[in-house]
Motif scaffolding. Structure first.
Motif, PDB file in Angstrom:
ATOM      1  N   PRO A   1       0.820  -1.217   0.000  1.00 51.28           N
ATOM      2  CA  PRO A   1       0.000   0.000   0.000  1.00 51.28           C
ATOM      3  C   PRO A   1       0.852   1.264   0.000  1.00 51.28           C
ATOM      4  N   PHE A   2       0.359   2.306  -0.655  1.00 50.51           N
ATOM      5  CA  PHE A   2       0.899   3.654  -0.507  1.00 50.51           C
ATOM      6  C   PHE A   2      -0.211   4.631  -0.863  1.00 50.51           C
ATOM      7  N   ASP A   3      -0.129   5.827  -0.298  1.00 54.91           N
ATOM      8  CA  ASP A   3      -1.258   6.764  -0.370  1.00 54.91           C
ATOM      9  C   ASP A   3      -1.683   7.069  -1.793  1.00 54.91           C
ATOM     10  N   ALA A   4      -0.720   7.324  -2.683  1.00 53.76           N
ATOM     11  CA  ALA A   4      -1.069   7.689  -4.048  1.00 53.76           C
ATOM     12  C   ALA A   4      -1.841   6.561  -4.731  1.00 53.76           C
ATOM     13  N   LEU A   5      -1.491   5.325  -4.432  1.00 58.33           N
ATOM     14  CA  LEU A   5      -2.178   4.203  -5.054  1.00 58.33           C
ATOM     15  C   LEU A   5      -3.620   4.126  -4.565  1.00 58.33           C
ATOM     16  N   ASP A   6      -3.820   4.248  -3.267  1.00 59.59           N
ATOM     17  CA  ASP A   6      -5.170   4.157  -2.727  1.00 59.59           C
ATOM     18  C   ASP A   6      -6.081   5.195  -3.375  1.00 59.59           C
ATOM     19  N   ALA A   7      -5.610   6.415  -3.477  1.00 53.82           N
ATOM     20  CA  ALA A   7      -6.429   7.481  -4.052  1.00 53.82           C
ATOM     21  C   ALA A   7      -6.767   7.186  -5.508  1.00 53.82           C
ATOM     22  N   GLN A   8      -5.810   6.675  -6.261  1.00 52.71           N
ATOM     23  CA  GLN A   8      -6.050   6.398  -7.682  1.00 52.71           C
ATOM     24  C   GLN A   8      -7.009   5.228  -7.877  1.00 52.71           C
ATOM     25  N   VAL A   9      -6.891   4.206  -7.039  1.00 58.89           N
ATOM     26  CA  VAL A   9      -7.788   3.055  -7.163  1.00 58.89           C
ATOM     27  C   VAL A   9      -9.218   3.453  -6.809  1.00 58.89           C
ATOM     28  N   GLN A  10      -9.384   4.237  -5.751  1.00 61.94           N
ATOM     29  CA  GLN A  10     -10.740   4.654  -5.386  1.00 61.94           C
ATOM     30  C   GLN A  10     -11.345   5.513  -6.486  1.00 61.94           C
ATOM     31  N   ALA A  11     -10.540   6.352  -7.136  1.00 61.24           N
ATOM     32  CA  ALA A  11     -11.049   7.183  -8.229  1.00 61.24           C
ATOM     33  C   ALA A  11     -11.423   6.331  -9.445  1.00 61.24           C
ATOM     34  N   PHE A  12     -10.664   5.280  -9.710  1.00 57.91           N
ATOM     35  CA  PHE A  12     -10.959   4.393 -10.840  1.00 57.91           C
ATOM     36  C   PHE A  12     -12.229   3.576 -10.587  1.00 57.91           C
ATOM     37  N   ALA A  13     -12.469   3.232  -9.325  1.00 56.81           N
ATOM     38  CA  ALA A  13     -13.695   2.537  -8.892  1.00 56.81           C
ATOM     39  C   ALA A  13     -13.927   1.219  -9.626  1.00 56.81           C
ATOM     40  N   PRO A  14     -12.982   0.273  -9.515  1.00 58.80           N
ATOM     41  CA  PRO A  14     -13.205  -1.022 -10.174  1.00 58.80           C
ATOM     42  C   PRO A  14     -14.300  -1.814  -9.474  1.00 58.80           C
ATOM     43  N   GLN A  15     -14.962  -2.667 -10.235  1.00 59.69           N
ATOM     44  CA  GLN A  15     -15.904  -3.617  -9.632  1.00 59.69           C
ATOM     45  C   GLN A  15     -15.168  -4.846  -9.110  1.00 59.69           C
ATOM     46  N   ILE A  16     -14.092  -5.228  -9.816  1.00 60.79           N
ATOM     47  CA  ILE A  16     -13.315  -6.420  -9.462  1.00 60.79           C
ATOM     48  C   ILE A  16     -11.860  -6.007  -9.276  1.00 60.79           C
ATOM     49  N   ALA A  17     -11.258  -6.415  -8.163  1.00 60.65           N
ATOM     50  CA  ALA A  17      -9.843  -6.159  -7.913  1.00 60.65           C
ATOM     51  C   ALA A  17      -9.111  -7.487  -7.804  1.00 60.65           C
ATOM     52  N   LEU A  18      -8.056  -7.649  -8.593  1.00 57.82           N
ATOM     53  CA  LEU A  18      -7.182  -8.822  -8.531  1.00 57.82           C
ATOM     54  C   LEU A  18      -5.919  -8.390  -7.793  1.00 57.82           C
ATOM     55  N   LEU A  19      -5.751  -8.858  -6.552  1.00 61.36           N
ATOM     56  CA  LEU A  19      -4.686  -8.348  -5.695  1.00 61.36           C
ATOM     57  C   LEU A  19      -3.887  -9.489  -5.071  1.00 61.36           C
ATOM     58  N   PRO A  20      -2.553  -9.317  -4.954  1.00 58.12           N
ATOM     59  CA  PRO A  20      -1.744 -10.314  -4.238  1.00 58.12           C
ATOM     60  C   PRO A  20      -2.025 -10.229  -2.748  1.00 58.12           C
ATOM     61  N   VAL A  21      -1.907 -11.365  -2.059  1.00 54.51           N
ATOM     62  CA  VAL A  21      -2.204 -11.396  -0.618  1.00 54.51           C
ATOM     63  C   VAL A  21      -1.142 -12.155   0.163  1.00 54.51           C
ATOM     64  N   ASN A  22       0.027 -12.387  -0.451  1.00 55.67           N
ATOM     65  CA  ASN A  22       1.048 -13.189   0.229  1.00 55.67           C
ATOM     66  C   ASN A  22       1.795 -12.438   1.317  1.00 55.67           C
ATOM     67  N   GLY A  23       1.601 -11.118   1.411  1.00 58.12           N
ATOM     68  CA  GLY A  23       2.201 -10.346   2.498  1.00 58.12           C
ATOM     69  C   GLY A  23       3.703 -10.202   2.375  1.00 58.12           C
ATOM     70  N   ARG A  24       4.318  -9.873   3.482  1.00 57.11           N
ATOM     71  CA  ARG A  24       5.763  -9.627   3.509  1.00 57.11           C
ATOM     72  C   ARG A  24       6.239  -9.750   4.945  1.00 57.11           C
ATOM     73  N   ASP A  25       7.534  -9.986   5.115  1.00 59.67           N
ATOM     74  CA  ASP A  25       8.107 -10.066   6.451  1.00 59.67           C
ATOM     75  C   ASP A  25       9.605  -9.826   6.363  1.00 59.67           C
ATOM     76  N   PRO A  26      10.257  -9.505   7.485  1.00 59.33           N
ATOM     77  CA  PRO A  26      11.681  -9.185   7.456  1.00 59.33           C
ATOM     78  C   PRO A  26      12.564 -10.326   6.940  1.00 59.33           C
ATOM     79  N   ALA A  27      12.193 -11.563   7.254  1.00 64.43           N
ATOM     80  CA  ALA A  27      13.031 -12.694   6.835  1.00 64.43           C
ATOM     81  C   ALA A  27      13.060 -12.809   5.315  1.00 64.43           C
ATOM     82  N   ARG A  28      11.903 -12.701   4.683  1.00 69.71           N
ATOM     83  CA  ARG A  28      11.874 -12.759   3.226  1.00 69.71           C
ATOM     84  C   ARG A  28      12.596 -11.553   2.622  1.00 69.71           C
ATOM     85  N   ARG A  29      12.384 -10.406   3.232  1.00 64.69           N
ATOM     86  CA  ARG A  29      13.039  -9.196   2.728  1.00 64.69           C
ATOM     87  C   ARG A  29      14.553  -9.342   2.808  1.00 64.69           C
TER      88      ARG A  29
END
Length: 272
Positions: free
Chosen positions: A178-206
């Motif tokens: 997430p980042f602020d500019a992305l959230d604002a742009q997605v809400q303005a685009f107003a998709p009906q369907i969002a295809l989003l990754p959900v695998n997350g992140r953590d320090p070990a993988r990083r």
């Protein structure tokens, strides 16, 4: 709008989403057939054989390259191999030499190496809207995997895509946090369907050089005004996934967006 599970590969002209694994989808709008971020090979398993993260597939490709029909357009969000795979995109270009590929302008050189020096590339940058096919508008979003990276011309190396055709508005984020500019742009685009990754992140993988993505809760927040969230980027590599039971548990609680977990080998039929 409805999303219903159905078996097998969708027939041409049937509005549907067919999950290829990881972030890959075959998208049939009813008028256009689109392919995004397909990883249908074992190129990463060969590259990382014998390492701490051998990249062995948890799921086989649900369709072979030979059986894949000709799409009208291929979309690539960034240059990581599980999204821009030379062993998938190169053979696809050789089968269909006139097939156009949409790629981030910032990674054109890598795209030509992996897809083909003579491949017809449509180079795009975040913030623009283009019409690569009649009746299809493509809105280009920035992405940050885990950071927002740009080239020396200020062009984003990671992108997402919003598809608008007829009454359908669909958003594929690519790999992102997430980042602020992305959230604002997605809400303005107003998709009906969002295809989003959900695998997350953590320090070990990083620390191991494996950048992460939205957590499931973050994906739900970004898709909060959507009718449907279709999660992806799980069940491909054991070191970089999420337990599908967590997705199903969240789906049982969430009313908006409705969470529809894709299943390999079947498709989600898009209906009114």
């Amino acid at each position: 709008m409805r999303l219903d599970h159905a078996e097998g590969f969708p027939e041409a002209g049937t509005p549907a989403l067919y999950w290829l694994g990881q972030a890959g989808f075959w998208i049939d709008t009813g008028t256009h057939r689109l392919l995004i971020d397909p990883y249908l090979s074992d190129s990463l398993a060969r590259k990382y054989a014998g390492t701490a993260h051998p990249h062995l597939r948890m799921m086989p490709p649900p369709v072979t390259m030979e059986a894949l029909p000709r799409p009208d357009l291929v979309l690539v969000t960034h240059a990581h191999t599980d999204h821009m795979d030379p062993d998938t995109l190169g053979p696809l270009h050789r089968r269909f030499p006139d097939l156009p590929f949409v790629v981030p302008a910032a990674v054109e050189d890598v795209a030509r190496q992996r897809i083909g020096a003579d491949a017809p590339l449509r180079k795009v940058v975040a913030g623009e809207t283009v019409s690569p096919l009649p009746g299809l508008d493509l809105t280009v979003f920035p992405a940050a995997h885990e950071t927002r990276e740009r080239d020396d011309q200020g062009r984003d190396r990671f992108l997402g895509y919003g598809l608008t055709t007829g009454a359908l508005r669909l958003y594929h984020s690519g790999d992102s946090v997430p980042f602020d500019a992305l959230d604002a742009q997605v809400q303005a685009f107003a998709p009906q369907i969002a295809l989003l990754p959900v695998n997350g992140r953590d320090p070990a993988r990083r620390a191991a050089g494996i950048p992460g993505n939205f957590t499931l809760d973050e994906a739900l927040h970004l898709a909060r005004e959507c009718a449907f969230l279709v999660p992806h980027h799980f069940d491909m590599f054991a070191f970089n996934t999420i337990d599908p039971a967590r997705i199903d548990s969240a789906a049982a609680r969430s009313r908006r967006p409705r969470i529809i977990r894709p299943a390999a080998g079947g498709h989600l039929r898009i209906g009114p």
